[in-house]
Design a protein around this motif. Structure first.
Motif, PDB file in Angstrom:
ATOM      1  N   ALA A 431       0.833  -1.210   0.000  1.00  0.00           N
ATOM      2  CA  ALA A 431       0.000   0.000   0.000  1.00  0.00           C
ATOM      3  C   ALA A 431       0.864   1.255   0.000  1.00  0.00           C
ATOM      4  O   ALA A 431       0.586   2.218  -0.726  1.00  0.00           O
ATOM      5  N   VAL A 432       1.940   1.238   0.829  1.00  0.00           N
ATOM      6  CA  VAL A 432       2.832   2.396   0.873  1.00  0.00           C
ATOM      7  C   VAL A 432       3.544   2.565  -0.468  1.00  0.00           C
ATOM      8  O   VAL A 432       3.717   3.697  -0.955  1.00  0.00           O
ATOM      9  N   ALA A 433       3.934   1.458  -1.083  1.00  0.00           N
ATOM     10  CA  ALA A 433       4.626   1.538  -2.367  1.00  0.00           C
ATOM     11  C   ALA A 433       3.706   2.119  -3.436  1.00  0.00           C
ATOM     12  O   ALA A 433       4.121   2.967  -4.238  1.00  0.00           O
ATOM     13  N   TRP A 434       2.443   1.675  -3.464  1.00  0.00           N
ATOM     14  CA  TRP A 434       1.496   2.235  -4.438  1.00  0.00           C
ATOM     15  C   TRP A 434       1.232   3.722  -4.172  1.00  0.00           C
ATOM     16  O   TRP A 434       1.040   4.507  -5.095  1.00  0.00           O
ATOM     17  N   GLU A 435       1.208   4.080  -2.887  1.00  0.00           N
ATOM     18  CA  GLU A 435       0.916   5.469  -2.533  1.00  0.00           C
ATOM     19  C   GLU A 435       2.013   6.417  -3.011  1.00  0.00           C
ATOM     20  O   GLU A 435       1.745   7.552  -3.395  1.00  0.00           O
ATOM     21  N   THR A 436       3.264   5.942  -2.988  1.00  0.00           N
ATOM     22  CA  THR A 436       4.390   6.820  -3.333  1.00  0.00           C
ATOM     23  C   THR A 436       4.897   6.609  -4.749  1.00  0.00           C
ATOM     24  O   THR A 436       5.820   7.300  -5.177  1.00  0.00           O
ATOM     25  N   GLU A 437       4.302   5.665  -5.469  1.00  0.00           N
ATOM     26  CA  GLU A 437       4.730   5.388  -6.839  1.00  0.00           C
ATOM     27  C   GLU A 437       4.077   6.388  -7.799  1.00  0.00           C
ATOM     28  O   GLU A 437       2.911   6.775  -7.645  1.00  0.00           O
ATOM     29  N   ALA A 438       4.830   6.845  -8.793  1.00  0.00           N
ATOM     30  CA  ALA A 438       4.266   7.739  -9.805  1.00  0.00           C
ATOM     31  C   ALA A 438       3.134   7.020 -10.535  1.00  0.00           C
ATOM     32  O   ALA A 438       3.290   5.882 -10.983  1.00  0.00           O
ATOM     33  N   MET A 439       2.007   7.679 -10.636  1.00  0.00           N
ATOM     34  CA  MET A 439       0.819   7.051 -11.225  1.00  0.00           C
ATOM     35  C   MET A 439       0.993   6.877 -12.735  1.00  0.00           C
ATOM     36  O   MET A 439       1.604   7.714 -13.413  1.00  0.00           O
ATOM     37  N   ARG A 440       0.421   5.779 -13.228  1.00  0.00           N
ATOM     38  CA  ARG A 440       0.420   5.515 -14.668  1.00  0.00           C
ATOM     39  C   ARG A 440      -1.010   5.189 -15.080  1.00  0.00           C
ATOM     40  O   ARG A 440      -1.583   4.188 -14.643  1.00  0.00           O
ATOM     41  N   VAL A 441      -1.604   6.024 -15.901  1.00  0.00           N
ATOM     42  CA  VAL A 441      -2.990   5.884 -16.325  1.00  0.00           C
ATOM     43  C   VAL A 441      -3.067   6.055 -17.828  1.00  0.00           C
ATOM     44  O   VAL A 441      -2.403   6.934 -18.401  1.00  0.00           O
ATOM     45  N   ASP A 442      -3.852   5.212 -18.471  1.00  0.00           N
ATOM     46  CA  ASP A 442      -3.987   5.254 -19.933  1.00  0.00           C
ATOM     47  C   ASP A 442      -2.648   5.063 -20.628  1.00  0.00           C
ATOM     48  O   ASP A 442      -2.397   5.610 -21.707  1.00  0.00           O
ATOM     49  N   GLY A 443      -1.766   4.291 -20.003  1.00  0.00           N
ATOM     50  CA  GLY A 443      -0.466   4.034 -20.606  1.00  0.00           C
ATOM     51  C   GLY A 443       0.504   5.182 -20.510  1.00  0.00           C
ATOM     52  O   GLY A 443       1.601   5.110 -21.063  1.00  0.00           O
ATOM     53  N   GLU A 444       0.128   6.258 -19.824  1.00  0.00           N
ATOM     54  CA  GLU A 444       0.999   7.412 -19.701  1.00  0.00           C
ATOM     55  C   GLU A 444       1.386   7.617 -18.238  1.00  0.00           C
ATOM     56  O   GLU A 444       0.545   7.505 -17.350  1.00  0.00           O
ATOM     57  N   ALA A 445       2.665   7.941 -18.018  1.00  0.00           N
ATOM     58  CA  ALA A 445       3.146   8.165 -16.661  1.00  0.00           C
ATOM     59  C   ALA A 445       2.857   9.599 -16.248  1.00  0.00           C
ATOM     60  O   ALA A 445       2.905  10.521 -17.055  1.00  0.00           O
ATOM     61  N   SER A 446       2.557   9.782 -14.972  1.00  0.00           N
ATOM     62  CA  SER A 446       2.311  11.099 -14.411  1.00  0.00           C
ATOM     63  C   SER A 446       3.396  11.415 -13.398  1.00  0.00           C
ATOM     64  O   SER A 446       3.957  10.506 -12.768  1.00  0.00           O
ATOM     65  N   ALA A 447       3.699  12.683 -13.235  1.00  0.00           N
ATOM     66  CA  ALA A 447       4.680  13.083 -12.222  1.00  0.00           C
ATOM     67  C   ALA A 447       4.090  13.043 -10.827  1.00  0.00           C
ATOM     68  O   ALA A 447       4.826  13.123  -9.844  1.00  0.00           O
ATOM     69  N   LEU A 448       2.765  12.923 -10.726  1.00  0.00           N
ATOM     70  CA  LEU A 448       2.097  12.921  -9.434  1.00  0.00           C
ATOM     71  C   LEU A 448       1.973  11.511  -8.890  1.00  0.00           C
ATOM     72  O   LEU A 448       1.848  10.535  -9.641  1.00  0.00           O
ATOM     73  N   THR A 449       1.998  11.407  -7.572  1.00  0.00           N
ATOM     74  CA  THR A 449       1.712  10.160  -6.882  1.00  0.00           C
ATOM     75  C   THR A 449       0.373  10.283  -6.168  1.00  0.00           C
ATOM     76  O   THR A 449      -0.199  11.386  -6.066  1.00  0.00           O
TER      77      THR A 449
END
Length: 716
Positions: A431-449
């Motif tokens: 859960a902590v790893a997902w919380e701090t990992e840069a989000m990837r949606v629609d095949g594109e990476a985001s700078a936000l976590t």
């Protein structure tokens, strides 16, 4: 009320006639009697002269009182009927004259009332036809008003003189924020008929208009001009100016301004450029040091001590370079985190949008359970939906979850949003790893976590599991939208359902070279004001407790452009006056003083004619405080009390209530400053056509007629 000349003549006529008759009788007796007879008569009447004179005086007074009553009852009735008939002809149909006076006068009034009823029927039919003919135009105006209200950009429409014709709510809020002065009484930059040059330099707008006209001459289909300017309050505005033409190929009639406040954007861009320049220069120096150290360290003749020092330089510069790159990355992340503002959104709509996005992205079933339909959230819906889609994708992909649920309930002062599923849980480390990992949606990476999104909302996030129901969920605590403030019932009574922020009739006006005195009453702008005070003697220490004002522009009362402010009188308030206006010491405690309020009122009334009822009273209070406040109210002043006496000299009463009743104006909110100002404004609007009928069409004529009024000698 001061008696008029006919009333004086009616009251004094009996005395004059009796005196004349007595003189004639005495002359005749003196001419026809012998000297002995005259002596005998004088001997008889001489001792009784005082009694005879007293009798003549009593008879004269009695006859004068009766004649004055007869004048009011019969003689003045035609004049009063004529004045009231003028009022009815200029006003709305449906009202009738009250039969008074002699039988002949009552019969005349009945005949006039019958004609008024016939006129009302005819007028109603004409108005119905006009209403039907103008219905489509009103629909277009309504659509425009609705469209303007929904625009997220500030829009202001002006005529060529810079007078504001139209603006939307966004513009009003933005101009309110631009004002450098404190918001006292509700005075604002923006208002129908006000000049846009109170905000923008006239030469700047003129230059933009010249550019637009040049492009029109070159045949550009949709010309516009842009400029950036600073307001008096230090704000930066980016303005786009587009022309308004009388018809497709006609001359300019005005212009449209679309405004964006770029103060924050400019500051952020300046800060970004500063950081980039700073890191570039520092990085260039570090790279130069690294290059020199690398070139020297390869020298075989280099001793060990020097080589160690060079290795230390390399380590320090690499560490410093890494630290600067980290700082730049952190700044970039923070900038992206705060890019979108938080906006109000209904919770049920947000949940529905998130479920649709999760289902479309991950091909799983979704359900919205326990969603409170009354909740409104304050959020950045885009980034928060990205976070939910990202977490749902990780659960579906890594744990094979088939159904994802979203719940939304109130939790104290926050909203509780759960992304839940039935099935295996997630470890704390995951859960902590997902919380701090840069989000990837629609095949594109985001700078936000996910953590960035939660922090952007000032919220809280954790993972929880209920073993009894074999349910696991991620829980967000999010801010609720601010509760709407209850509307003042007085405002509801004063305002229409949709504020009118436009008046296209002003397209016809032009800045005139004529003096104000030569301009017609119908085309002038007015500030109608009233005060509530501690007493009736301004020169004896009474003070203002409240000031209220509203505006009349282009012959229309602008209820949404009002000024209302309580004032700390810095003295006690007599109980007898509290019973009249209801303003108590507790209400004025902590309110601004008259020194602070008068400049705001002066700014509100700029470039207008002042209007008040019994203006001498209110103006005296203002005059006594002008020097302390540093302003001077030198605008022309019209008084509805004097104008009423000019229009209706045969009427017995000229109080505000009496005039309002005579002109068919409903009286609401009396003895509040703004309430009285609105009633006075409506009365004045009714007076303008009556004054025109009486030959009083310009401001100068109205001022001169007021000066000649019998009531113009009032002073305080």
């Amino acid at each position: 009320m001061k008696p008029e000349r006919p009333e004086w003549l009616a009251a004094l006529a009996p005395a004059a006639l009796l005196a004349l008759a007595a003189a004639l009788v005495a002359a005749m007796l003196a001419a026809t009697l012998e000297p002995a007879e005259r002596a005998a008569l004088w001997a008889l009447l001489g001792p009784r002269t005082t009694l005879l004179l007293l009798l003549l005086v009593v008879v004269a007074i009695g006859a004068g009182v009766w004649m004055r009553w007869a004048w009011h009852h019969w003689g003045a009735t035609p004049g009063r009927v004529a004045e009231l008939l003028q009022v009815l002809l200029a006003g709305a149909p449906g009202r009738e004259l009250e039969p008074r006076g002699s039988a002949g006068s009552r019969a005349l009034v009945e005949t006039v009332n019958r004609l008024l009823r016939e006129r009302a029927v005819w007028r109603t039919e004409v108005e119905a036809r006009v209403h039907e003919a103008s219905r489509l135009v009103e629909q277009e105006k309504g659509r425009l008003a609705a469209l303007m209200a929904e625009l997220t950009q500030s829009v202001v429409v002006c005529n060529l003189d810079g007078r504001i014709l139209l603006y939307n709510g966004r513009a009003r809020l933005q101009f309110r924020a631009l004002s450098p002065a404190p918001a006292i009484g509700g005075a604002e930059y923006l208002g129908i008929g006000r000049s846009i040059y109170a905000v923008f330099d006239r030469a700047l707008v003129a230059h933009a208009l010249e550019m637009v006209q040049q492009r029109l001459q070159r045949g550009v289909a949709h010309p516009s001009a842009q400029f950036v300017t600073a307001t008096r309050g230090g704000q930066l505005l980016r303005v786009q100016l587009a022309p308004v033409r009388e018809h497709e190929a006609g001359p300019l009639a005005g212009f449209v301004l679309m405004l964006d406040n770029i103060t924050r954007d400019f500051a952020e861009e300046s800060e970004r450029d500063r950081r980039l320049h700073e890191h570039t220069e520092a990085g260039r120096a570090s790279l130069a040091n690294l290059q020199a150290a690398v070139e020297l360290i390869d020298d075989p003749a280099l001793d060990e001590a020097t080589a160690a020092r060079l290795q230390g330089v390399i380590r320090d510069e690499v560490r410093a370079l890494g630290h600067r790159i980290g700082e730049l990355a952190h700044y970039t992340t923070e900038t992206m985190r705060t890019r979108w503002p938080l906006e109000d959104m209904q919770g049920a709509d947000f949940v529905a949008a998130a479920l649709r996005r999760i289902e479309a992205e991950h091909r799983c079933r979704t359900a919205g359970t326990e969603v409170d339909p009354a909740l409104w959230l304050k959020l950045d819906s885009f980034s928060l939906i990205q976070a939910l889609v990202f977490l749902a994708g990780r659960v579906v992909d890594e744990y094979g979850v088939k159904v994802v649920q979203i719940r939304l309930q109130r939790a104290g002062t926050r909203a509780q949003l759960d992304l839940a599923w039935i099935g295996p849980g997630v470890s704390t480390e995951t859960a902590v790893a997902w919380e701090t990992e840069a989000m990837r949606v629609d095949g594109e990476a985001s700078a936000l976590t996910v953590r960035d999104v939660v922090q952007r909302h000032g919220g809280t996030f954790w993972f929880e599991r209920e073993r009894v129901r074999a349910e696991a969920f991620f829980r967000f605590l999010l801010p609720l939208a601010d509760a709407a403030e209850p509307l003042d019932s007085g405002l509801l009574a004063r305002r229409e359902s949709r504020p009118e922020f436009y008046d296209f009739d002003l397209f016809q006006t032009r800045e005139m070279a004529l003096e104000l005195a030569e301009r017609t009453l119908a085309e002038l702008a007015y500030t109608v004001f009233d005060t509530e005070t501690t007493g009736l003697e301004p020169s004896a220490g009474d003070e203002i407790l409240q000031i209220g004002a509203t505006r009349i522009v282009a012959g229309k009362l602008r209820r949404h452009e009002s000024f209302e402010q309580l004032v700390d009188p810095q003295r006690s308030i007599p109980e007898r006056t509290i019973a009249i206006h209801g303003i108590t010491p507790a209400m004025v405690a902590g309110q601004p003083t008259i020194r602070e309020v008068l400049p705001a009122l002066h700014a509100f009334a700029q470039e207008t004619v002042l209007v008040a009822h019994n203006a001498a009273f209110d103006l005296r209070f203002l005059e006594l405080k002008e020097r302390a406040a540093g302003v001077r109210f030198d605008m022309p002043v019209l008084d509805t009390l004097l104008l009423s006496q000019v229009l209706h000299p045969n009427q017995e009463r000229h109080s505000l209530e009496a005039i309002a009743e005579r002109l068919g104006v409903p009286v609401l909110g009396r003895h509040t400053a703004l309430g009285d100002a609105i009633v006075t404004a409506e009365v004045f609007l009714k007076m303008i056509p009556l004054l025109q009928t009486a030959g009083i069409r310009t401001l100068g004529q109205a001022l001169e007629a007021s000066r000649r009024s019998a009531l113009a000698k009032l002073s305080y």
